[in-house]
Design an enzyme around this catalytic site. Structure first.
Site, PDB file in Angstrom:
ATOM      1  N   GLU A  35      -0.139  38.693 -37.766  1.00 34.59           N
ATOM      2  CA  GLU A  35      -0.337  40.048 -38.175  1.00 34.59           C
ATOM      3  C   GLU A  35       0.546  40.531 -39.241  1.00 34.59           C
ATOM      4  O   GLU A  35       0.090  41.404 -40.156  1.00 34.59           O
ATOM      5  CB  GLU A  35      -0.176  40.878 -36.834  1.00 34.59           C
ATOM      6  CG  GLU A  35      -1.053  40.825 -35.879  1.00 34.59           C
ATOM      7  CD  GLU A  35      -2.254  41.026 -36.204  1.00 34.59           C
ATOM      8  OE1 GLU A  35      -2.614  42.052 -36.966  1.00 34.59           O
ATOM      9  OE2 GLU A  35      -3.333  40.900 -35.587  1.00 34.59           O
ATOM     10  N   TYR A 118       0.411  50.100 -36.233  1.00 33.55           N
ATOM     11  CA  TYR A 118      -0.865  49.164 -36.507  1.00 33.55           C
ATOM     12  C   TYR A 118      -0.107  47.923 -35.707  1.00 33.55           C
ATOM     13  O   TYR A 118      -1.067  47.292 -34.694  1.00 33.55           O
ATOM     14  CB  TYR A 118      -1.275  48.935 -37.792  1.00 33.55           C
ATOM     15  CG  TYR A 118      -2.300  47.551 -37.567  1.00 33.55           C
ATOM     16  CD1 TYR A 118      -3.204  47.508 -36.957  1.00 33.55           C
ATOM     17  CD2 TYR A 118      -1.526  46.335 -38.058  1.00 33.55           C
ATOM     18  CE1 TYR A 118      -3.846  46.515 -36.585  1.00 33.55           C
ATOM     19  CE2 TYR A 118      -2.521  45.254 -37.976  1.00 33.55           C
ATOM     20  CZ  TYR A 118      -3.605  45.084 -37.256  1.00 33.55           C
ATOM     21  OH  TYR A 118      -4.177  44.201 -37.186  1.00 33.55           O
ATOM     22  N   ASP A 136      -6.585  50.106 -37.572  1.00 28.57           N
ATOM     23  CA  ASP A 136      -6.350  49.692 -38.897  1.00 28.57           C
ATOM     24  C   ASP A 136      -7.373  50.132 -39.739  1.00 28.57           C
ATOM     25  O   ASP A 136      -8.221  50.981 -39.439  1.00 28.57           O
ATOM     26  CB  ASP A 136      -6.392  47.939 -38.693  1.00 28.57           C
ATOM     27  CG  ASP A 136      -7.876  47.524 -38.978  1.00 28.57           C
ATOM     28  OD1 ASP A 136      -8.777  48.153 -38.395  1.00 28.57           O
ATOM     29  OD2 ASP A 136      -8.072  46.448 -39.741  1.00 28.57           O
TER      30      ASP A 136
END
Length: 289
Positions: A35, A118, A136
């Site tokens: 991520e 996020y 996102d």
DNA sequence: AATCCGTGGGT
DNA sequence: TACCCAAGGAT
């Protein structure tokens, strides 16, 4: 389960990419690293670097035991190298404050360096299956078209968008976890920013944007970020030189990467200020130890 | 809220 | 060619 959920989840089951951080053997740390790397960076460039990192530092404690400079070097050319520094700092925090275990909750993740709303939601949802809405840029675009009937989402994330994402999230935790990644995947593969493949979209027949005739975006033009001649470009050149050197770099090796001395010095100072570069005696520069 | 922060591929 | 864009975050 609504028809909308059903159609999207079916599509995902058939069309999802087989990405390594989505596999059953991926660890929460692997998801976390992915991520961070994927922030503003395409999957194709992340994949090889992610494999290198997972092989070298399979746990947060492994990375925490390294110098931050090694993280910056292994970051290679993913861009925004401060992410490497923050990822290293997060590994230290997880090791020292969470016994080396990636925390599960949104709130605990959010306070880690380099983690915003996020990423906190994404790790909580993807690594731990927690029912939390993920928002996102892909999901925002899908929602803007499917529900809002417009080509693009607003310039910045609004409360209405957060509310919509929460409303659309399936009640069942397992379905919710898949829903998040499925909508994101739909945005990445079909409902793309430039040339959406609406013919391959499982929900084109109920898409508000399609039903409105796919009107072009009519809001104010977004001014793109400059690149040529900016400090970012100079920082990139300087750091690349230092990153790719075997040891400390002498001043002359940095002087040649940019002609304007004032800007060069400013960029170098900012790299030092950020902790990406460490000045050494003898007018030399290296990655931080 | 607006700006800064890398890099490289697609169109 | 010159843009646009890519699983954002920090200030």
């Amino acid at each position: 389960m609504s028809d909308l959920h059903d159609e999207v989840l079916r599509w995902y089951a058939a069309a999802a990419r087989d990405l390594p951080w989505r596999r059953a053997d991926a660890t929460p740390w692997g998801v976390y690293v992915s991520e961070i790397m994927l922030q503003q960076t395409p999957v194709s460039r992340v994949e090889p670097v992610w494999h290198d990192w997972m092989h070298r530092w399979p746990t947060p404690a492994d990375l925490a035991a390294e110098s931050p400079g090694e993280a910056v070097r292994a970051w290679d050319r993913l861009g925004y190298p401060r992410r490497a520094l923050r990822l290293h700092a997060a590994a230290v925090a997880i090791t020292e404050q969470h016994n080396g275990v990636v925390p599960e909750s949104f709130d605990q993740l959010l306070v880690l360096p380099g983690v915003g709303t996020y990423t906190a939601a994404a790790v909580s949802a993807f690594a731990f299956g927690i029912r939390v809405p993920v928002v996102d840029t892909n999901i925002r675009r899908v929602h803007a078209r499917l529900v809002g009937g417009v080509a693009q989402a607003a310039a910045s994330l609004t409360a209405a968008e957060r509310d919509l994402a929460a409303e659309l999230l399936p009640e069942d935790p397992s379905e919710a976890a898949t829903w998040n990644v499925a909508v994101m995947e739909l945005g990445a593969l079909v409902c793309t920013a430039r040339a959406p493949r609406c013919g391959a979209c499982p929900v084109a027949d109920r898409c508000a944007w399609q039903l409105a005739g796919a009107p072009a975006y009519d809001g104010p033009a977004r001014r793109g970020q400059k690149w040529a001649g900016t400090d970012r470009q100079v920082r990139g050149r300087l750091l690349r030189t230092i990153r790719e050197a075997d040891g400390p770099v002498e001043r002359p090796a940095l002087d040649v990467v940019w002609h304007d001395q004032t800007q060069r010095e400013r960029a170098l100072s900012s790299l030092v200020e950020d902790g990406l570069v460490e000045p050494l005696p003898g007018d030399r520069f290296a990655l931080p130890r």
